[in-house]
Each structure stands twice: as C-alpha cells, then as structure tokens.
Write a protein that holds these residues in place. Structure first.
Motif, PDB file in Angstrom:
ATOM      1  N   LYS A 137       0.866  -1.377  -0.242  1.00 18.40           N
ATOM      2  CA  LYS A 137       0.207   0.098   0.333  1.00 18.40           C
ATOM      3  C   LYS A 137       1.071   0.756   0.372  1.00 18.40           C
ATOM      4  N   ALA A 138       2.042   1.139   0.446  1.00 20.14           N
ATOM      5  CA  ALA A 138       3.193   2.611   0.472  1.00 20.14           C
ATOM      6  C   ALA A 138       4.081   2.686  -0.509  1.00 20.14           C
ATOM      7  N   ARG A 139       3.397   1.220  -1.086  1.00 20.61           N
ATOM      8  CA  ARG A 139       4.184   1.761  -2.541  1.00 20.61           C
ATOM      9  C   ARG A 139       3.856   1.879  -3.275  1.00 20.61           C
ATOM     10  N   ARG A 140       2.376   1.591  -3.802  1.00 20.86           N
ATOM     11  CA  ARG A 140       1.265   2.693  -4.003  1.00 20.86           C
ATOM     12  C   ARG A 140       1.016   3.870  -4.202  1.00 20.86           C
ATOM     13  N   PHE A 141       1.179   4.652  -2.914  1.00 21.16           N
ATOM     14  CA  PHE A 141       1.569   5.870  -2.601  1.00 21.16           C
ATOM     15  C   PHE A 141       2.316   6.458  -3.283  1.00 21.16           C
ATOM     16  N   ILE A 142       3.446   5.575  -2.697  1.00 17.75           N
ATOM     17  CA  ILE A 142       4.614   6.637  -2.838  1.00 17.75           C
ATOM     18  C   ILE A 142       4.672   6.935  -5.318  1.00 17.75           C
ATOM     19  N   ALA A 143       4.095   5.314  -5.648  1.00 13.51           N
ATOM     20  CA  ALA A 143       4.078   5.089  -6.819  1.00 13.51           C
ATOM     21  C   ALA A 143       3.735   7.042  -7.916  1.00 13.51           C
TER      22      ALA A 143
ATOM     23  N   SER B 187       8.974   9.142   6.251  1.00 14.76           N
ATOM     24  CA  SER B 187       7.761   7.916   5.905  1.00 14.76           C
ATOM     25  C   SER B 187       6.548   8.296   5.063  1.00 14.76           C
ATOM     26  N   VAL B 188       5.557   7.198   4.671  1.00  8.61           N
ATOM     27  CA  VAL B 188       4.453   7.045   4.660  1.00  8.61           C
ATOM     28  C   VAL B 188       3.564   5.963   5.906  1.00  8.61           C
ATOM     29  N   MET B 189       2.567   6.871   6.056  1.00 11.23           N
ATOM     30  CA  MET B 189       1.922   5.929   7.076  1.00 11.23           C
ATOM     31  C   MET B 189       0.687   5.276   6.259  1.00 11.23           C
ATOM     32  N   VAL B 190       0.347   4.092   6.396  1.00  3.58           N
ATOM     33  CA  VAL B 190      -0.254   3.147   6.138  1.00  3.58           C
ATOM     34  C   VAL B 190      -1.713   2.901   7.496  1.00  3.58           C
ATOM     35  N   ILE B 191      -2.471   3.785   6.945  1.00  2.78           N
ATOM     36  CA  ILE B 191      -3.901   3.612   8.063  1.00  2.78           C
ATOM     37  C   ILE B 191      -5.003   3.160   8.248  1.00  2.78           C
TER      38      ILE B 191
ATOM     39  N   VAL C 295       0.109  -5.734  13.536  1.00  2.50           N
ATOM     40  CA  VAL C 295      -1.457  -5.767  13.996  1.00  2.50           C
ATOM     41  C   VAL C 295      -2.669  -6.627  13.747  1.00  2.50           C
ATOM     42  N   PRO C 296      -4.129  -5.520  14.242  1.00  5.51           N
ATOM     43  CA  PRO C 296      -5.009  -6.431  13.723  1.00  5.51           C
ATOM     44  C   PRO C 296      -5.387  -6.581  12.229  1.00  5.51           C
ATOM     45  N   ARG C 297      -6.234  -7.084  11.523  1.00  5.15           N
ATOM     46  CA  ARG C 297      -6.603  -7.182  10.144  1.00  5.15           C
ATOM     47  C   ARG C 297      -7.348  -6.268   9.844  1.00  5.15           C
ATOM     48  N   CYS C 298      -7.713  -5.432   9.527  1.00  2.00           N
ATOM     49  CA  CYS C 298      -8.176  -3.963   8.881  1.00  2.00           C
ATOM     50  C   CYS C 298      -9.516  -4.651   7.972  1.00  2.00           C
ATOM     51  N   ALA C 299     -10.690  -3.631   8.762  1.00  2.00           N
ATOM     52  CA  ALA C 299     -12.068  -4.152   8.216  1.00  2.00           C
ATOM     53  C   ALA C 299     -13.046  -3.310   6.951  1.00  2.00           C
ATOM     54  N   VAL C 300     -11.646  -2.005   6.981  1.00  2.00           N
ATOM     55  CA  VAL C 300     -12.323  -1.490   6.246  1.00  2.00           C
ATOM     56  C   VAL C 300     -10.643  -0.999   4.822  1.00  2.00           C
ATOM     57  N   PRO C 301     -11.023  -0.158   3.732  1.00  5.63           N
ATOM     58  CA  PRO C 301      -9.680  -0.431   2.747  1.00  5.63           C
ATOM     59  C   PRO C 301      -8.495   0.652   3.244  1.00  5.63           C
ATOM     60  N   LEU C 302      -7.175   0.140   3.542  1.00  8.13           N
ATOM     61  CA  LEU C 302      -6.224   0.732   4.022  1.00  8.13           C
ATOM     62  C   LEU C 302      -6.362   2.611   3.694  1.00  8.13           C
ATOM     63  N   GLN C 303      -5.672   3.561   4.031  1.00  7.26           N
ATOM     64  CA  GLN C 303      -5.417   4.821   3.657  1.00  7.26           C
ATOM     65  C   GLN C 303      -3.826   4.772   3.126  1.00  7.26           C
ATOM     66  N   THR C 304      -3.400   5.742   3.206  1.00  3.75           N
ATOM     67  CA  THR C 304      -2.125   6.763   2.759  1.00  3.75           C
ATOM     68  C   THR C 304      -2.395   7.848   2.478  1.00  3.75           C
ATOM     69  N   ARG C 305      -1.060   8.340   3.683  1.00  2.00           N
ATOM     70  CA  ARG C 305      -0.448   9.708   3.667  1.00  2.00           C
ATOM     71  C   ARG C 305       0.893   9.879   3.657  1.00  2.00           C
TER      72      ARG C 305
ATOM     73  N   SER D 177      -8.702  -0.491  18.317  1.00  2.00           N
ATOM     74  CA  SER D 177      -9.917  -0.416  16.980  1.00  2.00           C
ATOM     75  C   SER D 177      -9.420  -0.485  16.053  1.00  2.00           C
ATOM     76  N   SER D 178      -8.443   0.695  15.990  1.00  2.00           N
ATOM     77  CA  SER D 178      -8.119   1.826  14.646  1.00  2.00           C
ATOM     78  C   SER D 178      -6.848   1.068  14.842  1.00  2.00           C
ATOM     79  N   TRP D 179      -5.278   1.177  13.900  1.00  2.00           N
ATOM     80  CA  TRP D 179      -4.272   1.687  14.271  1.00  2.00           C
ATOM     81  C   TRP D 179      -3.611   2.486  12.743  1.00  2.00           C
ATOM     82  N   ASP D 180      -2.207   2.827  12.534  1.00  2.00           N
ATOM     83  CA  ASP D 180      -1.206   3.392  12.069  1.00  2.00           C
ATOM     84  C   ASP D 180       0.289   2.891  11.717  1.00  2.00           C
ATOM     85  N   VAL D 181       0.536   2.639  10.683  1.00  2.00           N
ATOM     86  CA  VAL D 181       2.389   1.709  10.533  1.00  2.00           C
ATOM     87  C   VAL D 181       2.593   2.610  10.106  1.00  2.00           C
ATOM     88  N   ALA D 182       3.644   3.842  10.171  1.00  2.00           N
ATOM     89  CA  ALA D 182       4.754   4.518   9.337  1.00  2.00           C
ATOM     90  C   ALA D 182       5.693   3.755   8.336  1.00  2.00           C
ATOM     91  N   VAL D 183       5.683   3.469   7.451  1.00  2.00           N
ATOM     92  CA  VAL D 183       6.903   2.803   6.502  1.00  2.00           C
ATOM     93  C   VAL D 183       7.528   3.755   5.914  1.00  2.00           C
TER      94      VAL D 183
END
Length: 118
Positions: A41-47, A90-94, A68-78, A105-111
């Motif tokens: 997901k981070a790679r697509r954002f950077i592309a 870094s890119v935050m995958v949310i 992190v637990p499985r996400c129930a909704v599509p991941l977001q990036t910024r 209940s939610s999470w973000d990972v900095a890549v």
C-alpha cells in the motif's frame, strides 16, 4: 556445561526461525494484517507521488516488530506528519477500523522512505 549447550541450541534455533522470516512471507491472515500488504500500500502511494515528478522516493521495509489486527476497511495512506516527531520521511498506512479484537480499534504504521539515488 549442559546449560551452555542448551543455550547454544536454543539460540541456533531462534536464528534459523528469524532467518526464514521475511516481509515477503508476512501476509495477512484472518487475525492480523500482514506487513507485505502494508508495504505494498505504501509502494502504491509512493508510485503516485513519484508520478507527480517532484522528488523520487523508494519505500523501505516497515518495522518487523509491528503486529496489527486485520483491517475491516480499505487501507488509507498519506505522508506521516512532521508533528509526530519522526526524524525521516515516511508514509503512514492507516486502518480506520480494525476487525473486532481486544487490542485496538484502529491503527497506523509508518513505513520509512528515502530519496532515490540517481
């Protein structure tokens, strides 16, 4: 002496287990979201960012300690905001809503990313 042999055997087994793990094999399951999918997901954002033609970036590996637990909704990036205090870009995958679990209940990972060398 027996303790030393046991320690060395345990250490060797641990090293072999760690050597066989990689982000390429860390895929999502029904319980956790894999680092492979997070990195992709981070790679697509950077592309998309690279297509804008300003700076050119390459995505590095996310922290392998992240679980992190499985996400129930599509991941977001910024881009990770500088206000969070990260010293490097870094890119935050949310994940705005994780599958129901007892941990979060939610999470973000900095890549991390770095500028492409020419």
């Amino acid at each position: 002496m027996l303790r030393l042999i046991l320690f060395i055997a345990t250490l060797s087994a641990s090293v072999l287990c760690l050597a066989s793990w990689s982000i390429e094999t860390d895929r999502s399951t029904e319980n956790h979201h894999g680092l492979f999918e997070i990195r992709e997901k981070a790679r697509r954002f950077i592309a998309q960012e690279n297509a804008k033609g300003r700076q050119q970036w390459v995505v590095l590996e996310p922290n392998p300690k992240v679980l992190v637990p499985r996400c129930a909704v599509p991941l977001q990036t910024r881009w990770t905001p500088k206000s969070l205090g990260r010293s490097k870009p870094s890119v935050m995958v949310i994940c705005a809503a994780a599958e129901p679990n007892a941990v979060m209940s939610s999470w973000d990972v900095a890549v991390p990313v770095q500028e492409k060398s020419n």
